[in-house]
Design an enzyme around this catalytic site. Structure first.
Site, PDB file in Angstrom:
ATOM      1  N   HIS A  12       1.294  -0.866  -0.246  1.00  0.00           N
ATOM      2  CA  HIS A  12       0.170  -0.194   0.143  1.00  0.00           C
ATOM      3  C   HIS A  12       0.425   1.194  -0.312  1.00  0.00           C
ATOM      4  CE1 HIS A  12      -0.166  -0.938   4.746  1.00  0.00           C
ATOM      5  NE2 HIS A  12       1.072  -0.528   4.293  1.00  0.00           N
ATOM      6  N   HIS A  59      -2.416   3.535   9.390  1.00  0.00           N
ATOM      7  CA  HIS A  59      -0.782   4.681  10.281  1.00  0.00           C
ATOM      8  C   HIS A  59      -1.014   5.680  11.044  1.00  0.00           C
ATOM      9  CE1 HIS A  59       0.147   1.863   6.610  1.00  0.00           C
ATOM     10  NE2 HIS A  59       0.791   1.970   7.491  1.00  0.00           N
ATOM     11  N   HIS A 193       9.790  -4.263   4.396  1.00  0.00           N
ATOM     12  CA  HIS A 193      10.628  -3.312   4.091  1.00  0.00           C
ATOM     13  C   HIS A 193      10.898  -2.379   5.947  1.00  0.00           C
ATOM     14  CE1 HIS A 193       6.070  -2.283   4.772  1.00  0.00           C
ATOM     15  NE2 HIS A 193       5.953  -1.293   4.492  1.00  0.00           N
ATOM     16  N   GLU A 240       3.542  -5.715   8.256  1.00  0.00           N
ATOM     17  CA  GLU A 240       2.682  -5.649   7.842  1.00  0.00           C
ATOM     18  C   GLU A 240       1.840  -6.469   7.509  1.00  0.00           C
ATOM     19  OE1 GLU A 240       2.354  -0.902   7.362  1.00  0.00           O
ATOM     20  OE2 GLU A 240       3.271  -1.813   5.422  1.00  0.00           O
TER      21      GLU A 240
HETATM   22  C1  DHB Z   1       6.001   3.065   2.753  1.00  0.00           C
HETATM   23  C2  DHB Z   1       5.104   1.501   2.477  1.00  0.00           C
HETATM   24  C3  DHB Z   1       4.082   1.614   3.524  1.00  0.00           C
HETATM   25  O1  DHB Z   1       3.905   0.474   3.932  1.00  0.00           O
HETATM   26  C4  DHB Z   1       3.762   3.203   3.908  1.00  0.00           C
HETATM   27  O2  DHB Z   1       2.569   2.744   4.770  1.00  0.00           O
HETATM   28  C5  DHB Z   1       4.224   4.108   3.587  1.00  0.00           C
HETATM   29  C6  DHB Z   1       5.256   4.469   3.173  1.00  0.00           C
HETATM   30  C7  DHB Z   1       7.055   3.241   1.151  1.00  0.00           C
HETATM   31  O3  DHB Z   1       7.983   2.274   0.999  1.00  0.00           O
HETATM   32  O4  DHB Z   1       7.336   4.276   0.794  1.00  0.00           O
HETATM   33 FE    FE Z   2       2.241   0.757   5.886  1.00  0.00          FE
END
Ligand code: DHB
Ligand code: FE
Length: 286
Positions: A12, A59, A193, A240
């Site tokens: 997302h 978030h 990530h 996540e």
């Molecule tokens: C990014 C990834 C995320 O899951 C999020 O909530 C906000 C930013 C990103 O990779 O930029």
């Molecule tokens: Fe996120």
């Protein structure tokens, strides 16, 4: 009776919203990611879902660190988005199905899940981006949603096992709903990530592949990871994955993989997966 037609797992990342607004989906940087959705569009055209149950994490738009429910279920007929500061356009409000939400909430509470019920709930990029990817073009989304927010933000987080059970409870609840709804399940975010700190930009491709494999055929295998181990393997925001695990839990029938796309990086991560769900009763009849 309601029927679970399948599930979609998808990142997302907010910058996708910017790419959509700037019509960059065919740019060489973006197309390997957007092209991964063609199979999803074809499938949606075929199964024509009425409702999407969306497991995601808020978030900071609706919940903040001061009060953060572990599991929150939307029970509204409309969910608005607001400016989160990512520089992407505010999305149109998404339609809800409050009666269906209350059915799911009743079943969750009967299954001893102590959830937060939200009759008013803003949905953030973790809902709006996946919906825009699945139904591009900026028109009204043709499905109603039930948003279910899982805390992946403020430790202590729920375990993998708990999220799998949450999904299974939702799956059984859907199957006991009297209306003939076609229901799809969505899990958003991930996979590996990390947005900040010493490991900012961290991606673990091998672990992502393993998670995607296990999500298809053996989701219980993922319950061996503690949350700390998940953070170690997948990064601070890689947790996540819990949303994907809940999505998979809600697929109660025979599950098979229809499509996967793994292209990194767009921003920090990007994975898409499409799963078919054949109801077991249907299978016996066949
Ligand atoms: C990014 C990834 C995320 O899951 C999020 O909530 C906000 C930013 C990103 O990779 O930029
Ligand atoms: Fe996120």
């Amino acid at each position: 009776m309601a029927r679970i037609v399948g599930g979609v797992g998808t990142t997302h990342v907010p910058s996708i919203g910017k790419a959509i607004a700037e019509h960059k989906d065919k740019d060489p940087y973006w197309s390997p990611f957007f092209d991964g959705f063609h199979a999803v569009h074809q499938w949606l055209g075929r199964v024509k879902p009425d409702v999407a149950v969306v497991f995601y994490n808020d978030h900071g738009l609706n919940f903040f660190l001061d009060k953060l429910p572990t599991f929150a279920v939307g029970a509204a007929n409309e969910y608005r988005n607001e400016d989160e500061g990512w520089g992407i356009p505010v999305s149109k409000a998404l339609a809800g199905d409050a009666a269906f939400s209350w059915h799911l909430i009743n079943a969750l509470v009967a299954d001893e899940f102590d959830i937060t019920m939200c009759q008013d709930m803003l949905v953030d990029h973790a809902v709006t981006i996946p919906m825009a990817l699945m139904w591009p073009g900026g028109g009204s989304c043709p499905v109603k949603i039930v948003p279910i927010s899982i805390n992946t933000v403020q430790h202590l987080l729920p375990s993998v096992s708990r999220c799998l059970k949450l999904g299974r409870s939702i799956g059984h609840a859907i199957e006991s709903y009297e209306q003939d709804l076609r229901v799809m399940i969505v899990g958003t975010g991930g996979l590996s990530h990390q947005l900040d700190g010493e490991r900012a930009g961290f991606i673990n491709k091998e672990f992502d592949q393993l998670c995607m494999d296990k999500i298809v055929n053996d989701p219980d295998a993922l319950t061996r990871y503690t949350i700390s181990q998940l953070v170690e393997q997948a990064g601070a925001q890689g947790v996540e994955l819990l949303n994907w695990v809940a999505m998979r839990g809600a697929l109660t029938g025979r599950v098979s993989e229809l499509h996967r796309n793994y292209h990194i990086p767009i921003s920090n991560t990007a994975a898409t997966m499409l799963l078919d769900n054949q109801a077991v009763a249907q299978r016996q009849a066949a």
